[in-house]
Enzyme design. Structure first.
Site, PDB file in Angstrom:
ATOM      1  N   ARG A 110      28.030   7.978 -19.948  1.00 31.25           N
ATOM      2  CA  ARG A 110      28.226   8.974 -18.249  1.00 31.25           C
ATOM      3  C   ARG A 110      28.032  10.460 -18.732  1.00 31.25           C
ATOM      4  O   ARG A 110      28.104  10.864 -19.617  1.00 31.25           O
ATOM      5  CB  ARG A 110      30.330   8.918 -17.843  1.00 31.25           C
ATOM      6  CG  ARG A 110      30.919   7.715 -17.288  1.00 31.25           C
ATOM      7  CD  ARG A 110      31.414   7.458 -16.611  1.00 31.25           C
ATOM      8  NE  ARG A 110      32.087   5.944 -16.506  1.00 31.25           N
ATOM      9  CZ  ARG A 110      32.440   5.346 -17.049  1.00 31.25           C
ATOM     10  NH1 ARG A 110      32.530   5.476 -18.710  1.00 31.25           N
ATOM     11  NH2 ARG A 110      32.253   3.877 -16.411  1.00 31.25           N
ATOM     12  N   HIS A 154      24.243   5.397 -18.495  1.00 29.35           N
ATOM     13  CA  HIS A 154      23.653   4.720 -19.708  1.00 29.35           C
ATOM     14  C   HIS A 154      22.548   4.724 -19.255  1.00 29.35           C
ATOM     15  O   HIS A 154      21.813   4.151 -19.230  1.00 29.35           O
ATOM     16  CB  HIS A 154      24.196   3.291 -19.283  1.00 29.35           C
ATOM     17  CG  HIS A 154      25.381   2.742 -20.056  1.00 29.35           C
ATOM     18  ND1 HIS A 154      25.630   3.720 -20.774  1.00 29.35           N
ATOM     19  CD2 HIS A 154      26.348   1.850 -19.770  1.00 29.35           C
ATOM     20  CE1 HIS A 154      27.311   2.787 -21.046  1.00 29.35           C
ATOM     21  NE2 HIS A 154      27.531   2.066 -20.813  1.00 29.35           N
ATOM     22  N   HIS A 171      24.362  -1.463 -27.277  1.00 26.00           N
ATOM     23  CA  HIS A 171      25.905  -2.031 -26.507  1.00 26.00           C
ATOM     24  C   HIS A 171      25.906  -3.789 -26.410  1.00 26.00           C
ATOM     25  O   HIS A 171      26.201  -3.784 -25.210  1.00 26.00           O
ATOM     26  CB  HIS A 171      25.662  -1.246 -24.971  1.00 26.00           C
ATOM     27  CG  HIS A 171      26.700  -1.063 -23.698  1.00 26.00           C
ATOM     28  ND1 HIS A 171      27.738  -2.245 -23.958  1.00 26.00           N
ATOM     29  CD2 HIS A 171      27.536  -0.624 -23.364  1.00 26.00           C
ATOM     30  CE1 HIS A 171      28.789  -1.848 -23.147  1.00 26.00           C
ATOM     31  NE2 HIS A 171      28.201  -0.403 -23.046  1.00 26.00           N
ATOM     32  N   GLU A 175      30.720   1.029 -29.312  1.00 25.46           N
ATOM     33  CA  GLU A 175      29.469   1.678 -28.972  1.00 25.46           C
ATOM     34  C   GLU A 175      29.471   3.172 -29.987  1.00 25.46           C
ATOM     35  O   GLU A 175      29.808   4.081 -28.747  1.00 25.46           O
ATOM     36  CB  GLU A 175      28.822   1.866 -27.857  1.00 25.46           C
ATOM     37  CG  GLU A 175      29.150   0.551 -26.785  1.00 25.46           C
ATOM     38  CD  GLU A 175      29.704   1.171 -25.357  1.00 25.46           C
ATOM     39  OE1 GLU A 175      29.301   2.100 -24.557  1.00 25.46           O
ATOM     40  OE2 GLU A 175      31.311   0.505 -24.908  1.00 25.46           O
TER      41      GLU A 175
HETATM   42  C1  GLA Z   1      30.742   1.292 -20.874  1.00 21.84           C
HETATM   43  C2  GLA Z   1      30.925   2.371 -20.351  1.00 21.84           C
HETATM   44  C3  GLA Z   1      32.051   0.935 -19.141  1.00 21.84           C
HETATM   45  C4  GLA Z   1      31.699   0.033 -19.165  1.00 21.84           C
HETATM   46  C5  GLA Z   1      30.419  -0.366 -19.691  1.00 21.84           C
HETATM   47  C6  GLA Z   1      29.540  -1.197 -18.776  1.00 21.84           C
HETATM   48  O1  GLA Z   1      31.352   0.999 -22.333  1.00 21.84           O
HETATM   49  O2  GLA Z   1      32.148   2.675 -21.119  1.00 21.84           O
HETATM   50  O3  GLA Z   1      33.415   1.643 -18.579  1.00 21.84           O
HETATM   51  O4  GLA Z   1      30.651   0.570 -18.116  1.00 21.84           O
HETATM   52  O5  GLA Z   1      29.276   0.790 -20.986  1.00 21.84           O
HETATM   53  O6  GLA Z   1      29.712  -1.831 -18.180  1.00 21.84           O
END
Ligand code: GLA
Length: 373
Positions: free
Chosen positions: A101, A126, A200, A338
């Site tokens: 984010r 993302h 991811h 991730e």
């Molecule tokens: C990441 C974010 C989660 C979610 C996933 C996708 O892991 O931290 O909050 O948005 O991606 O669904």
């Protein structure tokens, strides 16, 4: 005599060829607008294979033997490329330009403000509505050998999704005979910019999602994590994990503390959805995480070069959509790990930098090593 030597050389070469990891490029259907998608499958002699498709340079499937030698797919996803666009969840995707984010979709660089589209409540997530996971990447190279390798590339135009600079990105996947899948993201830019590229994948080591991941044992080599606010933006604090549900320095069952609502961070994340600060110096590969499924015996060990790793337990999956083989995906069906810089780093001067200047090469290396016993 000469013939005998040549014969012996051929025997050695032939046996090398038989056991060398192998890379095969093939069509992988088409999107509903007719765009053709391809995939490269990397296979080794030890029973592993990884299929990566050009949409999102996405790890679409990953077959790994269990303790009895049965090969099963250990990543969530869809059977067809179009489903990745119709019901996007970043399954296996290469995420960019900014994985995780950016608060309110805003940041500034050298005194100039940038505004991104917000696609996760008040925040940008993302890379925005059409991030790298939704772009068709090119295949630059496919090579068999001791390490089977596929290089994918994507050129992101200056200003794409609101980010400055033309960004040239490659994702190199390679598989060796030691059951190590290595992934290296590289990027260069035409103007100063910010980026955070990661993969991811949603891992479920039971294979074909036979069970949820609550019984998996997880180790995270992280003494600290970055707590978040209610919208999952880091507050700036680096908090010690000791004595909290976030302490995975020794192996813990995922499910043991995931419902401990006394911890506000568990409430905010609906479980685990947090960036852990990987111990040791960023920039060189070091152990970050271990996941073990005691039933299948499969273990995944991850080494990363990045400063942080987001640990997410599929908390937003609610059973309303279906993946491969029409499996319904629910909360806690997978573990995402991730590796990258910290969420919202462009707005935190004291976080490891997300900045890339012209002339520099960005590198993010991830190694996933599999074993079973
Ligand atoms: C990441 C974010 C989660 C979610 C996933 C996708 O892991 O931290 O909050 O948005 O991606 O669904």
């Amino acid at each position: 005599m000469k013939t005998a030597i040549l014969g012996a050389a051929c025997l050695i070469m032939c046996s090398n060829t038989a056991f060398a990891a192998n890379a095969v490029r093939a069509p992988f259907g088409a999107l509903s607008d007719g765009t053709k998608i391809e995939a490269v499958t990397l296979t080794n002699g030890a029973g592993m294979s990884a299929k990566i498709m050009t949409l999102g340079a996405t790890l679409q499937s990953l077959a790994v033997p269990d303790k009895a030698g049965h090969k099963d797919d250990v990543v969530l996803g869809y059977d067809t490329a179009q489903e990745y666009l119709t019901r996007p969840n970043y399954f296996g995707a290469s995420v960019g330009r900014y994985a995780n984010r950016i608060a309110k979709g805003k940041f500034s660089l050298d005194g100039k403000g940038y505004t991104l589209v917000t696609n996760d409540g008040p925040n940008s997530l993302h890379g925005g509505p059409k991030g790298f996971d939704k772009r068709v990447w090119k295949i630059d190279a496919v090579t068999s050998g001791p390490d089977a390798r596929a290089v994918f590339s994507y050129v992101s135009a200056d200003g794409e999704e609101g980010f400055p600079g033309e960004l040239k990105v490659t994702a190199t996947y390679s598989l060796n005979e030691q059951n190590e899948l290595k992934l290296e993201y590289k990027a260069t830019t035409s103007k100063p910019t910010v980026l955070n590229l990661t993969n991811h994948s949603y891992f479920n080591l039971s294979g074909n999602d036979a069970r949820d991941v609550m019984g998996n044992m997880v180790t995270l080599h992280a003494a600290k994590f970055t707590p978040v606010d209610a919208t999952l933006i880091p507050t700036g604090e680096r908090r010690a994990v000791a004595g909290s549900p976030f302490d995975f320095r020794t192996p813990h069952r995922v499910g043991d503390r995931i419902r401990d609502a006394r911890d506000q961070q568990i409430r905010y994340g609906r479980g685990y959805d947090h960036n852990f600060i990987v111990d040791g110096a960023a920039g060189s590969l070091r152990p970050a995480a271990v996941v073990n499924d005691p039933v299948s015996g499969r273990t995944m060990e991850m080494s990363v070069s990045a400063p942080g790793i987001q640990f997410y337990t599929g908390n937003f999956m609610d059973g309303t959509f279906f993946g491969k083989a029409q499996r319904s995906y629910r909360q806690g069906d997978a573990i995402c790990l991730e590796p990258g810089v910290f969420p919202d780093a462009p707005n935190h001067a004291d976080f490891p930098t997300a900045r890339l200047n012209p002339g520099q090469t960005y590198i993010n290396t991830i190694v996933y090593k599999f074993s079973a016993k």
